[in-house]
Design an enzyme around this catalytic site. Structure first.
Site, PDB file in Angstrom:
ATOM      1  N   GLN A  34       0.822  -1.140   0.050  1.00  0.00           N
ATOM      2  CA  GLN A  34      -0.135   0.091  -0.002  1.00  0.00           C
ATOM      3  C   GLN A  34       0.740   1.377   0.023  1.00  0.00           C
ATOM      4  O   GLN A  34       0.442   2.364  -0.857  1.00  0.00           O
ATOM      5  CB  GLN A  34      -0.745   0.225   1.224  1.00  0.00           C
ATOM      6  CG  GLN A  34      -2.061  -1.053   1.171  1.00  0.00           C
ATOM      7  CD  GLN A  34      -3.221  -0.556   0.075  1.00  0.00           C
ATOM      8  OE1 GLN A  34      -3.188   0.794  -0.223  1.00  0.00           O
ATOM      9  NE2 GLN A  34      -4.044  -1.337  -0.392  1.00  0.00           N
ATOM     10  N   GLU A  90       1.452  -6.187  12.204  1.00  0.00           N
ATOM     11  CA  GLU A  90       1.947  -6.711  13.345  1.00  0.00           C
ATOM     12  C   GLU A  90       3.373  -5.748  14.002  1.00  0.00           C
ATOM     13  O   GLU A  90       3.690  -5.996  15.083  1.00  0.00           O
ATOM     14  CB  GLU A  90       2.576  -7.804  12.922  1.00  0.00           C
ATOM     15  CG  GLU A  90       3.447  -7.983  11.612  1.00  0.00           C
ATOM     16  CD  GLU A  90       2.973  -8.152  10.294  1.00  0.00           C
ATOM     17  OE1 GLU A  90       3.823  -8.719   9.632  1.00  0.00           O
ATOM     18  OE2 GLU A  90       1.591  -8.011  10.338  1.00  0.00           O
ATOM     19  N   HIS A 114      -5.888   0.506   7.379  1.00  0.00           N
ATOM     20  CA  HIS A 114      -6.345  -0.691   8.028  1.00  0.00           C
ATOM     21  C   HIS A 114      -6.646  -0.285   9.426  1.00  0.00           C
ATOM     22  O   HIS A 114      -5.765   0.117  10.265  1.00  0.00           O
ATOM     23  CB  HIS A 114      -5.302  -2.146   8.018  1.00  0.00           C
ATOM     24  CG  HIS A 114      -6.298  -3.261   8.327  1.00  0.00           C
ATOM     25  ND1 HIS A 114      -7.773  -3.369   8.403  1.00  0.00           N
ATOM     26  CD2 HIS A 114      -5.745  -4.493   8.832  1.00  0.00           C
ATOM     27  CE1 HIS A 114      -7.997  -4.871   8.641  1.00  0.00           C
ATOM     28  NE2 HIS A 114      -7.019  -5.254   9.053  1.00  0.00           N
ATOM     29  N   GLY A 140      -2.496  -2.898  -3.175  1.00  0.00           N
ATOM     30  CA  GLY A 140      -1.909  -1.728  -3.646  1.00  0.00           C
ATOM     31  C   GLY A 140      -1.684  -1.729  -5.331  1.00  0.00           C
ATOM     32  O   GLY A 140      -1.656  -0.872  -5.928  1.00  0.00           O
TER      33      GLY A 140
END
Length: 338
Positions: A34, A90, A114, A140
Site C-alpha cells: 500500500q 504486526e 486498516h 496496492g
C-alpha cells in the site's frame, strides 16, 4: 454525497478537495504494497510526499528510483502535518510506541489504511491529533494500476478523532489524492472496518475461496480426473464469475451462466453452505470481535522462527497443476507498469 441519512454516507470527487493536501507536509511510513502505491498516486496527483523508513531499509533504493524522498522514521513524523502509518499491522504497535508517539506534533494528523491497530488496542493516539482511516478496498497493485488507467478503487473512510475540526476533510482529500474518490468512498469506523475486513479475508477472499477451490480440486483428482483439468474447472474459471459479480452484483452474475450452471449452482450451493458451515462463519467472526484472532496472529508473527510454510507447505498438487496450466494456456492479462 449520498443524502440518504438512514444508511452510511457515501462521498465522491465533489466532496474531496485535494488542494487541501498541497499546502501540507505528507509522510508515508512504509513502502510496501500500500505504501508505494499510495505514495505514487499522491505524487501523480501533484502532492509532495516523504517516505519514512528505518535506517538501512532495502526500500530506500526503490524510493529514490521512483523519484521520491526517503527519510528516517522519526524525522518523517516530526516534520509532517499528516502521517500515514502503512507498515504491516504486526509492527504498528511497537513502531508507534517507540518512535511515532514522541514525534507527533499537536493538531497534526495520523492515518491508517486498516483499522487493526486501533480496534485491537495496539495504537492509542493522543487526543490532540486527528486520527483518520482511508482504506482502499483492494491491494496496492490494483490501486496503482487503476489510477494509471484513469480509475480508482472504492475505499472506506473514518474519523476516529477530530482534534482540529478538519479531520474528515483531510481524509476525503487524501482519498481523492490516491484516486479512490473517482469510484467513491463510504464512511464507517475503524472498528467496523477492521472486523469486517478480517472476516471477509478469512471467510471468503483469502480463506474461503482458496480452501473451497483446493477441496474441489482434490475431489476431482481423487476421482481420477487429470490435475490440469481439475485446476481449470475449479480454479481458473473463478475469475470470470467473480468479475461479473464485482461489476453487476450477485443477482446479475447468474445471467452470465448457462442454464445448466445456473440450476446446478442454485440447487447445490445451499447444500455446501449449510447450517454447520454458517456456524463456523459465526465462530470465525466471534474470534475476530473478541480479539482472539489478533492476539493469536501477533503472537505468531512475533516469533523469530515463524515461517509461512508452517501453515501451507510449498509445491502442493494444486500448485504444480497451476504452473502446468499457466505454462500452456496464455490466459493472463497484460500487466500495467506500476
Amino acid at each position: 454525497m449520498n443524502e440518504d441519512m438512514s444508511g452510511p454516507r457515501f462521498f465522491d470527487e465533489a466532496d474531496g478537495n485535494v488542494d487541501l493536501l498541497r499546502s501540507r507536509k505528507i509522510a508515508i511510513l512504509g513502502y510496501g504494497n500500500q505504501g508505494r502505491a499510495q505514495a505514487l498516486n499522491l505524487r501523480d496527483s501533484g502532492i509532495a510526499v516523504t517516505i519514512g523508513l528505518r535506517k538501512n531499509s532495502p526500500s530506500i533504493q526503490q524510493v529514490r528510483k521512483d523519484g521520491l524522498k526517503p527519510d528516517g522514521l522519526a524525522e518523517a513524523v516530526r516534520f509532517s502535518d499528516l502521517v500515514m502509518i502503512l507498515v504491516p499491522d504486526e509492527v504498528q504497535g511497537v513502531l508507534f510506541r517507540d518512535v511515532i508517539r514522541a514525534e507527533l506534533q499537536p493538531e497534526t494528523a495520523i492515518g491508517f489504511s486498516h483499522g487493526f491497530a486501533l480496534r485491537f488496542g495496539r495504537v492509542s493516539p493522543p487526543t490532540d491529533v486527528d486520527v483518520v482511516l482511508v482504506a482502499p478496498k483492494g491491494p496496492g497493485s490494483a490501486l496503482r494500476s487503476n489510477y494509471l488507467r484513469g480509475g480508482g478503487l472504492p475505499a472506506l473512510v473514518a474519523v476516529e478523532n477530530d482534534a482540529t475540526g478538519d479531520a474528515l476533510a483531510v481524509a476525503l482529500a487524501y482519498a481523492g489524492g490516491i484516486g479512490c474518490l473517482r469510484c467513491g468512498v463510504m464512511e464507517t469506523s475503524a472498528a467496523m472496518e477492521a472486523e469486517a475486513d478480517l472476516f471477509g479475508e478469512q471467510s471468503v477472499l483469502c480463506g474461503g475461496i482458496s480452501a473451497l477451490a483446493e477441496a474441489a480440486f482434490e475431489t476431482l483428482v481423487d476421482a481420477g480426473y487429470p490435475p490440469e483439468l481439475a485446476y481449470i474447472e475449479c480454479v481458473q474459471e473463478i475469475k470470470a464469475m467473480v468479475d461479473r459479480m464485482f461489476e453487476l452484483g450477485p443477482e446479475e452474475m447468474w445471467e452470465g451462466a448457462s442454464g445448466t450452471a445456473r440450476y446446478g449452482g442454485l440447487t447445490r450451493g445451499p447444500v455446501l453452505i449449510a447450517s454447520e458451515f454458517r456456524a463456523r462463519l459465526r465462530s470465525i467472526l466471534e474470534d475476530i470481535r473478541s480479539g482472539r484472532f489478533a492476539d493469536e496472529w501477533l503472537e505468531r508473527a512475533g516469533r523469530k522462527d515463524f515461517r509461512w510454510e508452517e501453515l501451507r507447505p510449498r509445491g502442493r498438487p494444486i500448485d504444480r497443476a497451476g504452473r502446468s496450466v499457466r505454462n500452456q494456456l496464455k490466459w493472463r492479462s497484460p500487466e500495467v507498469d506500476l
